[in-house]
Design an enzyme around this catalytic site. Sequence first.
Site, PDB file in Angstrom:
ATOM      1  N   HIS A 104       0.817  -1.215   0.000  1.00  0.00           N
ATOM      2  CA  HIS A 104       0.000   0.000   0.000  1.00  0.00           C
ATOM      3  C   HIS A 104       0.853   1.268   0.000  1.00  0.00           C
ATOM      4  CE1 HIS A 104      -3.119  -2.938   1.433  1.00  0.00           C
ATOM      5  NE2 HIS A 104      -3.800  -2.275   0.522  1.00  0.00           N
ATOM      6  N   ASN A 105       1.666   1.395  -1.009  1.00  0.00           N
ATOM      7  CA  ASN A 105       2.504   2.580  -1.148  1.00  0.00           C
ATOM      8  C   ASN A 105       2.045   3.355  -2.392  1.00  0.00           C
ATOM      9  OD1 ASN A 105       3.640   1.165  -3.385  1.00  0.00           O
ATOM     10  ND2 ASN A 105       4.874   0.013  -1.908  1.00  0.00           N
ATOM     11  N   SER A 106       2.817   4.348  -2.793  1.00  0.00           N
ATOM     12  CA  SER A 106       2.329   5.224  -3.869  1.00  0.00           C
ATOM     13  C   SER A 106       2.272   4.516  -5.231  1.00  0.00           C
ATOM     14  CB  SER A 106       3.185   6.484  -3.957  1.00  0.00           C
ATOM     15  OG  SER A 106       4.453   6.198  -4.504  1.00  0.00           O
ATOM     16  N   LEU A 107       3.007   3.432  -5.350  1.00  0.00           N
ATOM     17  CA  LEU A 107       2.950   2.670  -6.602  1.00  0.00           C
ATOM     18  C   LEU A 107       1.561   2.058  -6.783  1.00  0.00           C
ATOM     19  CD1 LEU A 107       4.887   1.745  -8.903  1.00  0.00           C
ATOM     20  CD2 LEU A 107       5.195  -0.368  -7.622  1.00  0.00           C
ATOM     21  N   HIS A 108       1.012   1.546  -5.704  1.00  0.00           N
ATOM     22  CA  HIS A 108      -0.347   0.999  -5.747  1.00  0.00           C
ATOM     23  C   HIS A 108      -1.347   2.108  -6.088  1.00  0.00           C
ATOM     24  CE1 HIS A 108      -4.101  -0.902  -4.649  1.00  0.00           C
ATOM     25  NE2 HIS A 108      -4.276  -0.058  -3.639  1.00  0.00           N
ATOM     26  N   GLN A 163      -1.961 -17.429  -4.959  1.00  0.00           N
ATOM     27  CA  GLN A 163      -1.863 -16.960  -6.345  1.00  0.00           C
ATOM     28  C   GLN A 163      -2.857 -17.680  -7.251  1.00  0.00           C
ATOM     29  OE1 GLN A 163       2.676 -15.317  -6.605  1.00  0.00           O
ATOM     30  NE2 GLN A 163       2.265 -17.267  -7.526  1.00  0.00           N
ATOM     31  N   HIS A 165      -6.747   7.243  -2.263  1.00  0.00           N
ATOM     32  CA  HIS A 165      -7.546   6.224  -1.574  1.00  0.00           C
ATOM     33  C   HIS A 165      -6.798   5.389  -0.532  1.00  0.00           C
ATOM     34  CE1 HIS A 165      -5.851   2.997  -4.014  1.00  0.00           C
ATOM     35  NE2 HIS A 165      -6.451   2.160  -3.186  1.00  0.00           N
ATOM     36  N   ASP A 166      -5.470   5.387  -0.545  1.00  0.00           N
ATOM     37  CA  ASP A 166      -4.717   4.644   0.478  1.00  0.00           C
ATOM     38  C   ASP A 166      -3.634   5.502   1.135  1.00  0.00           C
ATOM     39  OD1 ASP A 166      -5.771   2.045   0.811  1.00  0.00           O
ATOM     40  OD2 ASP A 166      -4.893   1.364  -1.084  1.00  0.00           O
TER      41      ASP A 166
HETATM   42 ZN    ZN Z   1      -5.965   0.235  -2.419  1.00  0.00          ZN
END
Ligand code: ZN
Length: 455
Positions: free
Chosen positions: A187-191, A396, A227-228
Amino acid sequence: GGTPGGWAVGVGSGGGSGELGCGGARGALGHCCHVYHTESSAFGLAGCPVMSQCCPPPHCLNKQNEVEIPPPTQKERDKKKKQQPMCQISGVKKLMPSSGLTNSSIPRFGVKTDQEELLSKELENLNKWGLNIFHVSEYSSSRSLSCIMYTIFQERELLKTFKIPVETLLTYVLTLEEHYHADVAYHNSLHAADVIQSTHVLLATPALDAVFTDLEILAALFAAAIHDVDHPGVSNQFLINTNSELALMYNDESVLENHHLAVGFKLLQEENCDIFQSLGKRQRQMLRKMVIDMVLATDMSKHMSLLADLKTMVETKKVTSSGVLLLDNYTDRIQVLRNMVHCADLSNPTKPLELYRQWTDRIMEEFFRQGDKERERGMEISPMCDKHTASVEKSQVRAGPRAGGPVLPGGACSPGWLAGAGWEPASLHFELTCQHPQLAADEPRAPPLQEAPRG
Ligand SMILES: [Zn+2]
């Protein structure tokens, strides 16, 4: 009231503008008045900033049945001041002043990079489902969110439409990106960058052609971007089980989602960050209402009801002769929008396998770290979070896009927005309940008593 613990409620609350928590203090008016009154003798009116704002003194002074509370020591007062209970949005950092961006020095994709050619090449896929956001991050010095949000806003001409000064947009997106935790595995800025780009693609689906207004599009993209934000890398349930400050603040209800919203909006107040400065009052209100709706809908505990409502709407909805979905009222429009951001948020399994694998590794790492924290504290370890027993392979299962049937009547949406992503409601349901690690970990597992419907 009157216990030292209760005493803390109204004290030390510097009621600065835009801070959260004063509403809560006001809600406890009777209690606060009592505090105010007993404290006033010791410290004077200034001793209780919340009360001096929230409670008219005459009312307080009429308060009967005082209970003597010993005045706090200086040490206690300092401690309480430092804690500032419930009185501001945590996680909002003061950052270095922005790098003096001027119109002439703004990089093509909003971020400084010495790999602009490679970045440009990858961004040719801006409007496609398979864009490799990991590459974007690599070529933009880990500023994927800033880069993608800036580029999407440019592509959609939102700066012109809403008179957003380019430096303001950049200051905001960089500030926003700073408030995602780089040390959180998933849940970082890449997401966030992935979700805004996926939302951007879903918004462009033919079945929704010209359905949404510019304001609705702006709201959806903004919601996806924030959103996160400030996600700590642990779940709502963890925050609740550990009696965290955030869970206390939001009464255990969509704790993280409420916090992401609060931070996302709060950052607009930072210097040169108000990208909505040129919107009228009504537009701002409307945008805020929609963004709140969309971000709260990303709470996985709301997933099943969201999906059921969408299914009902889809089954009863009309399409125009050209195959475009007819959404002629706010309720239907916001419903599609909130599902769109939610689907973008959960779209990892529908992305090319090489991307999906990386997302899976990241979410498992985040879950295991939460599991480690739970183990350290002697708590029960959440599903999927135990590195000693969880099977990554199992989580997975089948990877990659699935062939989805038409979503909407008459095949209007095939390949439409969900179907285009390889989903239709039934299979989406299946995918998410059986496969998606995020859902598995967020599934309710509290005892029945706590499961009683709220509100
Ligand atoms: Zn999210």
